[in-house]
Write a protein that holds these residues in place. Structure first.
Motif, PDB file in Angstrom:
ATOM      1  N   LEU A 257     112.308-102.775  28.762  1.00 29.68           N
ATOM      2  CA  LEU A 257     112.593-102.503  27.344  1.00 29.68           C
ATOM      3  C   LEU A 257     112.056-101.143  26.930  1.00 29.68           C
ATOM      4  N   ASP A 258     110.872-100.780  27.423  1.00 29.64           N
ATOM      5  CA  ASP A 258     110.324 -99.461  27.108  1.00 29.64           C
ATOM      6  C   ASP A 258     111.279 -98.361  27.556  1.00 29.64           C
ATOM      7  N   ARG A 259     111.849 -98.499  28.759  1.00 28.11           N
ATOM      8  CA  ARG A 259     112.800 -97.506  29.263  1.00 28.11           C
ATOM      9  C   ARG A 259     114.074 -97.479  28.410  1.00 28.11           C
ATOM     10  N   LEU A 260     114.587 -98.650  28.083  1.00 26.63           N
ATOM     11  CA  LEU A 260     115.804 -98.698  27.268  1.00 26.63           C
ATOM     12  C   LEU A 260     115.558 -98.131  25.873  1.00 26.63           C
ATOM     13  N   GLU A 261     114.392 -98.410  25.326  1.00 28.25           N
ATOM     14  CA  GLU A 261     114.058 -97.870  24.003  1.00 28.25           C
ATOM     15  C   GLU A 261     113.902 -96.347  24.080  1.00 28.25           C
ATOM     16  N   SER A 262     113.248 -95.832  25.122  1.00 26.92           N
ATOM     17  CA  SER A 262     113.061 -94.375  25.247  1.00 26.92           C
ATOM     18  C   SER A 262     114.401 -93.661  25.423  1.00 26.92           C
ATOM     19  N   ARG A 263     115.383 -94.358  25.975  1.00 26.17           N
ATOM     20  CA  ARG A 263     116.721 -93.779  26.129  1.00 26.17           C
ATOM     21  C   ARG A 263     117.567 -93.956  24.869  1.00 26.17           C
ATOM     22  N   GLY A 264     117.021 -94.644  23.868  1.00 18.97           N
ATOM     23  CA  GLY A 264     117.715 -94.815  22.597  1.00 18.97           C
ATOM     24  C   GLY A 264     118.704 -95.961  22.556  1.00 18.97           C
ATOM     25  N   PHE A 265     118.651 -96.877  23.526  1.00 18.79           N
ATOM     26  CA  PHE A 265     119.628 -97.959  23.597  1.00 18.79           C
ATOM     27  C   PHE A 265     119.171 -99.238  22.903  1.00 18.79           C
ATOM     28  N   VAL A 266     117.880 -99.360  22.656  1.00 18.35           N
ATOM     29  CA  VAL A 266     117.313-100.555  22.028  1.00 18.35           C
ATOM     30  C   VAL A 266     116.406-100.110  20.897  1.00 18.35           C
ATOM     31  N   GLU A 267     116.422-100.883  19.815  1.00 17.38           N
ATOM     32  CA  GLU A 267     115.530-100.636  18.680  1.00 17.38           C
ATOM     33  C   GLU A 267     114.639-101.852  18.489  1.00 17.38           C
ATOM     34  N   ARG A 268     113.386-101.584  18.108  1.00 16.56           N
ATOM     35  CA  ARG A 268     112.444-102.662  17.774  1.00 16.56           C
ATOM     36  C   ARG A 268     112.157-102.566  16.287  1.00 16.56           C
ATOM     37  N   GLU A 269     112.105-103.730  15.654  1.00 13.99           N
ATOM     38  CA  GLU A 269     111.854-103.774  14.216  1.00 13.99           C
ATOM     39  C   GLU A 269     110.909-104.937  13.934  1.00 13.99           C
ATOM     40  N   VAL A 270     109.997-104.736  13.004  1.00 10.08           N
ATOM     41  CA  VAL A 270     109.077-105.806  12.634  1.00 10.08           C
ATOM     42  C   VAL A 270     109.865-106.929  11.977  1.00 10.08           C
ATOM     43  N   ASP A 271     109.583-108.150  12.386  1.00 10.27           N
ATOM     44  CA  ASP A 271     110.233-109.338  11.820  1.00 10.27           C
ATOM     45  C   ASP A 271     109.715-109.530  10.403  1.00 10.27           C
ATOM     46  N   PRO A 272     110.608-109.488   9.407  1.00 13.54           N
ATOM     47  CA  PRO A 272     110.147-109.655   8.020  1.00 13.54           C
ATOM     48  C   PRO A 272     109.524-111.037   7.764  1.00 13.54           C
ATOM     49  N   LYS A 273     109.829-112.015   8.596  1.00 14.57           N
ATOM     50  CA  LYS A 273     109.282-113.362   8.424  1.00 14.57           C
ATOM     51  C   LYS A 273     107.938-113.540   9.124  1.00 14.57           C
ATOM     52  N   ASN A 274     107.652-112.653  10.088  1.00 10.16           N
ATOM     53  CA  ASN A 274     106.407-112.730  10.850  1.00 10.16           C
ATOM     54  C   ASN A 274     106.060-111.319  11.282  1.00 10.16           C
ATOM     55  N   ARG A 275     105.208-110.655  10.527  1.00  9.43           N
ATOM     56  CA  ARG A 275     104.928-109.236  10.738  1.00  9.43           C
ATOM     57  C   ARG A 275     104.281-108.941  12.090  1.00  9.43           C
ATOM     58  N   ARG A 276     103.776-109.949  12.781  1.00 13.03           N
ATOM     59  CA  ARG A 276     103.180-109.740  14.099  1.00 13.03           C
ATOM     60  C   ARG A 276     104.248-109.706  15.189  1.00 13.03           C
ATOM     61  N   ARG A 277     105.432-110.118  14.866  1.00 16.45           N
ATOM     62  CA  ARG A 277     106.515-110.227  15.853  1.00 16.45           C
ATOM     63  C   ARG A 277     107.512-109.092  15.663  1.00 16.45           C
ATOM     64  N   LYS A 278     108.006-108.562  16.775  1.00 17.71           N
ATOM     65  CA  LYS A 278     109.036-107.522  16.716  1.00 17.71           C
ATOM     66  C   LYS A 278     110.343-108.088  17.216  1.00 17.71           C
ATOM     67  N   LEU A 279     111.400-107.706  16.524  1.00 16.76           N
ATOM     68  CA  LEU A 279     112.745-108.115  16.897  1.00 16.76           C
ATOM     69  C   LEU A 279     113.441-106.960  17.595  1.00 16.76           C
ATOM     70  N   LEU A 280     114.263-107.297  18.552  1.00 22.48           N
ATOM     71  CA  LEU A 280     114.971-106.298  19.341  1.00 22.48           C
ATOM     72  C   LEU A 280     116.442-106.302  18.970  1.00 22.48           C
ATOM     73  N   ARG A 281     116.999-105.113  18.954  1.00 19.56           N
ATOM     74  CA  ARG A 281     118.401-104.970  18.570  1.00 19.56           C
ATOM     75  C   ARG A 281     119.032-103.856  19.407  1.00 19.56           C
ATOM     76  N   LEU A 282     120.275-104.039  19.738  1.00 19.13           N
ATOM     77  CA  LEU A 282     121.051-103.008  20.410  1.00 19.13           C
ATOM     78  C   LEU A 282     121.296-101.886  19.408  1.00 19.13           C
ATOM     79  N   SER A 283     120.993-100.647  19.776  1.00 20.38           N
ATOM     80  CA  SER A 283     121.234 -99.507  18.891  1.00 20.38           C
ATOM     81  C   SER A 283     122.710 -99.095  18.961  1.00 20.38           C
ATOM     82  N   LYS A 284     123.102 -98.212  18.084  1.00 21.64           N
ATOM     83  CA  LYS A 284     124.476 -97.701  18.130  1.00 21.64           C
ATOM     84  C   LYS A 284     124.750 -96.978  19.445  1.00 21.64           C
ATOM     85  N   PRO A 285     123.828 -96.123  19.924  1.00 25.21           N
ATOM     86  CA  PRO A 285     124.075 -95.521  21.240  1.00 25.21           C
ATOM     87  C   PRO A 285     124.142 -96.571  22.357  1.00 25.21           C
TER      88      PRO A 285
END
Length: 161
Positions: A72-100
């Motif tokens: 995931l670190d590699r995919l995120e550094s290449r801009g293919f994955v985004e991590r976002e804080v879960d609004p329901k649980n601020r300790r958890r991060k949600l993963l999403r496919l980026s536009k690229p």
């Protein structure tokens, strides 16, 4: 030969599965190049179901956490994955496919199809369906009979990302 199976090793299912995976991986590397099969699996999993936490993604993709984290670190550094804080649980991060990442999947789709066609060229459509069915059953059995889903515990120690 007490204690040894009668079947020659080159006919053993585990040997054949390993050799088939080696052949498919070689074809994949020639046809696709931009992503490894595990990276592709992660991106496709996020395409099919956005906003997964890392643990759920790992179960869905069949990748253990120790392998998934650097992937995931590699995919995120290449801009293919985004991590976002879960609004329901601020300790958890949600993963999403980026536009690229979504564009990359669109761009490599023909190469992925070509790799699959090349790998399965010797099989009829019916045999391909049978193979897929049999592999799903073997995978479920290896997961304790569970369907390959969020309840499937991924295999550990398999790493070729």
């Amino acid at each position: 030969m007490a204690g040894h199976p009668e079947r020659p090793i080159v006919e053993a299912p585990l040997y054949l599965l390993r050799r088939a995976l080696q052949a498919y991986t070689s074809i994949w590397q020639t046809e696709v190049r931009d992503l490894t099969p595990p990276q592709y699996t992660v991106l496709r999993s996020l395409q099919e179901e956005p906003d997964l936490d890392q643990s759920t993604l790992g179960r869905r993709a069949g990748i253990d956490v120790a392998t998934l984290t650097p992937l995931l670190d590699r995919l995120e550094s290449r801009g293919f994955v985004e991590r976002e804080v879960d609004p329901k649980n601020r300790r958890r991060k949600l993963l999403r496919l980026s536009k690229p990442g979504a564009r990359l999947l669109d761009d490599i789709h023909p190469a992925v199809r070509q790799a699959e066609e090349h790998a399965l060229a010797g099989l009829s459509p019916e045999e391909r369906d049978t193979l897929t069915d049999m592999l799903q059953r073997v995978a479920r059995q290896g997961a304790g009979g569970a369907a390959p889903s969020s309840s499937t515990k991924p295999e550990t120690g398999t790493r070729f990302d």
